[in-house]
Design an enzyme around this catalytic site. Structure first.
Site, PDB file in Angstrom:
ATOM      1  CB  SER A 168      -0.779  -0.041   1.054  1.00 32.21           C
ATOM      2  OG  SER A 168      -1.900  -1.170   1.041  1.00 32.21           O
ATOM      3  CG  ASP A 169       3.806   2.445   3.121  1.00 37.35           C
ATOM      4  OD1 ASP A 169       3.043   3.496   3.301  1.00 37.35           O
ATOM      5  OD2 ASP A 169       4.063   1.891   4.214  1.00 37.35           O
ATOM      6  CB  VAL A 170       5.128  -0.061  -2.943  1.00 34.17           C
ATOM      7  CG1 VAL A 170       5.670   0.033  -4.510  1.00 34.17           C
ATOM      8  CG2 VAL A 170       6.074  -0.518  -1.985  1.00 34.17           C
ATOM      9  N   GLY A 173       3.205   5.696  -3.130  1.00 35.34           N
ATOM     10  CA  GLY A 173       4.213   6.381  -3.793  1.00 35.34           C
ATOM     11  C   GLY A 173       4.014   6.549  -4.936  1.00 35.34           C
TER      12      GLY A 173
END
Length: 394
Positions: A168-170, A173
């Site tokens: 989810s972070d990737v 980003g």
């Protein structure tokens, strides 16, 4: 040759992964990125280990190359004045403080436009600036849970499972990077900056793609299917004589060739001719295929499947993947110079640009490594810099 984003200046007020991953991509593309960290501990990921290499955490190293390291105390008046100077020379500011934090410091988007009229502000948070969860912290694990991703990941009989990386972070980003590039293009012809509101929750919902669409179109709630595909058969893991491989038969013609290859005439019958009918006989097909595949090794099957145009691949561990001939040929493992770490290796960029190729010009910066250099460029004297160090402003 300068990078594609040469001349673009980014002030990076983010930490952990989503924001730093975004700004690393922009740095890889040639933008000047100043990573602003607190003067005490800096980016939390500096302490996320082991493993550490010469005091630097592997986690921090993965998302912070091609940046300059700068420390700043945003709670001090001097620190705020310095940030104003940085913003006045910047094209983009990116931040992932809790919603409202930057505004309390006097740096809401409207405040920034008074400093630089055409500034672009990208704000990353867990749930965005609106909604009942907007004030909640945004951790990748929580987002995987609340977005529905975990509900479709893992074996049906077992617990819901998170993805093995902070996906989810990737994804956030990447979406943030797209938003910034689009905003820069908009500014080129309109002269206007804008504010970008990106959340991990929204990003992960968007990344549910066909699974979300299946639900919206049918009303049926998707379930965990482990290594199976909800819409395609066979599209899963099978065992060869020496290990596991994935076979992904994407259409009916591929299935016909596959049935001929494994010499299983039953699979050529009318019952299994279309994917829709194969979905209804998943278990029977799986067993017929598995009985054949166990007779040869992974490498033997890979050669045969490749020759017949059947999508397949062995299940590699991380070492095998990074050391594979394919990864090496694509420069996906880079040797990066570092002042303390010998033989620092980082994962390369997937962006292969013919005219403006990606270059790693800066190692992941040490904490505050370029503070004095940047302060000098902002016009501060050495004595002023030393005084601000003593006052804990930088």
């Amino acid at each position: 040759m300068p990078g594609a984003l040469h001349g673009i200046k980014i002030i990076d007020l983010t930490r952990v992964l989503a924001g730093p991953f975004c700004t690393m991509i922009l740095g890889d593309l040639g933008a000047e990125v100043i990573k602003v960290e607190s003067i005490d501990r800096g980016d939390e990921t500096r302490g996320w280990g082991p493993p550490f290499v010469e005091g630097e955490s592997a986690y921090y190293l993965c998302a912070n190359r091609n940046k300059q390291g700068f420390t700043l105390n945003l709670k001090s008046e001097q620190g705020k004045e310095i940030l104003k100077k940085l913003i006045s020379e910047a094209d983009v500011v990116i931040q992932n403080f809790k919603p409202g934090t930057l505004a309390k410091l006097g740096f809401a988007y409207d405040d920034m436009t008074k400093i630089k009229e055409d500034i672009i502000l990208a704000s990353i948070s867990g749930f965005g600036s609106q909604g009942p969860n907007s004030n909640l912290p945004g951790y990748d694990y929580i987002i995987q849970a609340m977005s529905g991703l975990m509900s479709i990941t893992g074996e049906k009989e077992l617990q819901p499972t998170k993805v093995g990386v902070a996906i989810s972070d990737v994804l956030t980003g990447l979406f943030t990077c797209i938003g910034i590039l689009a905003s820069l293009h908009h500014r080129n012809y309109s002269g206007e900056g804008q504010e970008i509101d990106i959340s991990l929750f929204d990003s992960q919902l968007a990344a549910l793609v066909n699974v979300a669409s299946n639900y919206l179109c049918s009303g049926n709630i998707p379930e965990r299917m482990g290594n199976y595909h909800p819409n395609i058969v066979p599209y899963q893991v099978f065992s060869a004589s020496d290990g596991e491989l994935v076979i992904a038969v994407g259409n009916d013609e591929q299935f016909r060739r596959f049935a001929l290859l494994i010499e299983e005439p039953i699979l050529l019958e009318e019952t299994f001719k279309t994917n829709s009918s194969r979905l209804q006989h998943r278990k029977q097909i799986e067993q017929l295929i598995q009985n054949k595949l166990i007779s040869k090794s992974k490498s033997e099957w890979k050669e045969l499947l490749n020759q017949n145009g059947i999508p397949n691949g062995p299940i590699y561990n991380i070492s095998e993947a990074l050391q594979s001939e394919q990864a090496q040929s694509r420069n996906m493992v880079l040797d990066v110079n570092h002042p303390f770490i010998k033989n620092l290796k980082l994962v390369g960029s997937p962006l292969k640009l013919s005219k403006t190729p990606i270059e790693v010009l800066r190692h992941p910066p040490l904490h505050g490594e370029h503070t004095e250099e940047i302060m000098s460029k902002l016009g501060y004297s050495q004595s002023e810099i030393e005084e601000m160090k003593l006052n804990h402003s930088i």
